[in-house]
Scaffold this motif. Sequence first.
Motif, PDB file in Angstrom:
ATOM      1  N   VAL A 279       0.849  -1.183   0.000  1.00 25.65           N
ATOM      2  CA  VAL A 279       0.000   0.000   0.000  1.00 25.65           C
ATOM      3  C   VAL A 279       0.889   1.239   0.000  1.00 25.65           C
ATOM      4  N   ASN A 280       0.518   2.232  -0.809  1.00 26.60           N
ATOM      5  CA  ASN A 280       1.216   3.506  -0.865  1.00 26.60           C
ATOM      6  C   ASN A 280       0.169   4.591  -0.652  1.00 26.60           C
ATOM      7  N   VAL A 281       0.420   5.515   0.293  1.00 20.56           N
ATOM      8  CA  VAL A 281      -0.554   6.559   0.622  1.00 20.56           C
ATOM      9  C   VAL A 281       0.140   7.915   0.571  1.00 20.56           C
ATOM     10  N   PHE A 282      -0.538   8.902  -0.029  1.00 22.92           N
ATOM     11  CA  PHE A 282      -0.031  10.266   0.013  1.00 22.92           C
ATOM     12  C   PHE A 282      -1.199  11.243  -0.025  1.00 22.92           C
ATOM     13  N   ILE A 283      -0.927  12.494   0.350  1.00 24.74           N
ATOM     14  CA  ILE A 283      -1.943  13.534   0.400  1.00 24.74           C
ATOM     15  C   ILE A 283      -1.710  14.503  -0.753  1.00 24.74           C
ATOM     16  N   ASP A 284      -2.770  14.758  -1.519  1.00 26.58           N
ATOM     17  CA  ASP A 284      -2.729  15.789  -2.545  1.00 26.58           C
ATOM     18  C   ASP A 284      -3.177  17.085  -1.878  1.00 26.58           C
ATOM     19  N   GLU A 285      -2.226  17.960  -1.602  1.00 23.79           N
ATOM     20  CA  GLU A 285      -2.519  19.162  -0.824  1.00 23.79           C
ATOM     21  C   GLU A 285      -3.306  20.202  -1.607  1.00 23.79           C
ATOM     22  N   THR A 286      -3.290  20.142  -2.931  1.00 23.85           N
ATOM     23  CA  THR A 286      -4.054  21.117  -3.709  1.00 23.85           C
ATOM     24  C   THR A 286      -5.553  20.845  -3.636  1.00 23.85           C
TER      25      THR A 286
ATOM     26  N   ASP B 151      -6.854  18.589  -1.206  1.00 23.55           N
ATOM     27  CA  ASP B 151      -7.131  18.015   0.124  1.00 23.55           C
ATOM     28  C   ASP B 151      -7.754  16.624   0.011  1.00 23.55           C
ATOM     29  N   GLU B 152      -7.058  15.767  -0.730  1.00 22.44           N
ATOM     30  CA  GLU B 152      -7.508  14.386  -0.891  1.00 22.44           C
ATOM     31  C   GLU B 152      -6.406  13.436  -0.433  1.00 22.44           C
ATOM     32  N   LEU B 153      -6.819  12.360   0.172  1.00 23.36           N
ATOM     33  CA  LEU B 153      -5.919  11.287   0.587  1.00 23.36           C
ATOM     34  C   LEU B 153      -5.996  10.221  -0.497  1.00 23.36           C
ATOM     35  N   ILE B 154      -4.866   9.883  -1.110  1.00 26.56           N
ATOM     36  CA  ILE B 154      -4.843   8.932  -2.221  1.00 26.56           C
ATOM     37  C   ILE B 154      -4.145   7.659  -1.764  1.00 26.56           C
ATOM     38  N   VAL B 155      -4.874   6.545  -1.878  1.00 27.33           N
ATOM     39  CA  VAL B 155      -4.371   5.237  -1.450  1.00 27.33           C
ATOM     40  C   VAL B 155      -4.189   4.375  -2.686  1.00 27.33           C
ATOM     41  N   ASN B 156      -2.954   3.920  -2.922  1.00 24.36           N
ATOM     42  CA  ASN B 156      -2.646   3.028  -4.049  1.00 24.36           C
ATOM     43  C   ASN B 156      -2.380   1.633  -3.512  1.00 24.36           C
ATOM     44  N   PHE B 157      -3.063   0.643  -4.057  1.00 25.40           N
ATOM     45  CA  PHE B 157      -2.850  -0.763  -3.690  1.00 25.40           C
ATOM     46  C   PHE B 157      -2.001  -1.395  -4.786  1.00 25.40           C
TER      47      PHE B 157
ATOM     48  N   LEU C  93      -7.696   4.467  -4.511  1.00 32.98           N
ATOM     49  CA  LEU C  93      -8.842   4.991  -3.782  1.00 32.98           C
ATOM     50  C   LEU C  93      -8.555   6.444  -3.427  1.00 32.98           C
ATOM     51  N   VAL C  94      -9.480   7.334  -3.764  1.00 40.54           N
ATOM     52  CA  VAL C  94      -9.331   8.751  -3.472  1.00 40.54           C
ATOM     53  C   VAL C  94     -10.339   9.115  -2.387  1.00 40.54           C
ATOM     54  N   ILE C  95      -9.822   9.633  -1.265  1.00 45.01           N
ATOM     55  CA  ILE C  95     -10.659   9.962  -0.115  1.00 45.01           C
ATOM     56  C   ILE C  95     -10.625  11.472   0.086  1.00 45.01           C
TER      57      ILE C  95
ATOM     58  N   GLY D  26      -7.436  -8.442  -1.546  1.00 42.34           N
ATOM     59  CA  GLY D  26      -8.786  -8.925  -1.272  1.00 42.34           C
ATOM     60  C   GLY D  26      -9.643  -7.784  -0.760  1.00 42.34           C
ATOM     61  N   SER D  27     -10.555  -8.099   0.117  1.00 38.28           N
ATOM     62  CA  SER D  27     -11.460  -7.104   0.676  1.00 38.28           C
ATOM     63  C   SER D  27     -10.832  -6.475   1.912  1.00 38.28           C
ATOM     64  N   VAL D  28     -10.660  -5.159   1.898  1.00 36.57           N
ATOM     65  CA  VAL D  28     -10.083  -4.441   3.034  1.00 36.57           C
ATOM     66  C   VAL D  28     -11.028  -3.317   3.451  1.00 36.57           C
ATOM     67  N   THR D  29     -10.918  -2.911   4.694  1.00 37.58           N
ATOM     68  CA  THR D  29     -11.668  -1.783   5.219  1.00 37.58           C
ATOM     69  C   THR D  29     -10.722  -0.608   5.354  1.00 37.58           C
ATOM     70  N   VAL D  30     -11.080   0.512   4.745  1.00 36.88           N
ATOM     71  CA  VAL D  30     -10.297   1.733   4.828  1.00 36.88           C
ATOM     72  C   VAL D  30     -11.079   2.688   5.729  1.00 36.88           C
ATOM     73  N   GLU D  31     -10.397   3.181   6.763  1.00 39.20           N
ATOM     74  CA  GLU D  31     -11.065   4.000   7.765  1.00 39.20           C
ATOM     75  C   GLU D  31     -10.219   5.227   8.062  1.00 39.20           C
ATOM     76  N   VAL D  32     -10.843   6.405   8.078  1.00 39.73           N
ATOM     77  CA  VAL D  32     -10.169   7.648   8.424  1.00 39.73           C
ATOM     78  C   VAL D  32     -10.861   8.205   9.665  1.00 39.73           C
TER      79      VAL D  32
END
Length: 117
Positions: free
Chosen positions: A43-50, A52-58, A90-92, A63-69
């Motif tokens: 998993v790779n995660v970073f924040i797009d500051e322009t 304000d989105e959290l981007i999660v790359n798998f 996944l873009v949060i 399989g099935s995972v739960t993403v929770e903020v």
Amino acid sequence: MKALKFLGMAIALACVWPCFMEGKDDDGDWRHKKTAPPRELPVNVFIDETSDELIVNFHADLGSVTVEVTDADGMIVYQEQVETGDTPTLVIPLNTEEGTLRITDGFNNVYGEFFIY
């Protein structure tokens, strides 16, 4: 016979001579750790500051995972069940400036804190 003795002495002296030379001091130190080698997370995660989105790359099908903020107070602000084989990115949208991201499949957990300044 005399030449053979001289050759034997020369070989013995060549083997012993490095023992009398000045050694070189090395810098640094070497520590042995009794831990397992680090593993690459799928998993790779970073924040797009322009935006304000959290981007999660798998990078693998987990399989099935739960993403929770959660926000700084511990309240869940985002929760979604994701099939990583179908959704590699996944873009949060974030509505909090600091919080915690947690990704779990029920057995494995990955979590981390984030701050937006």
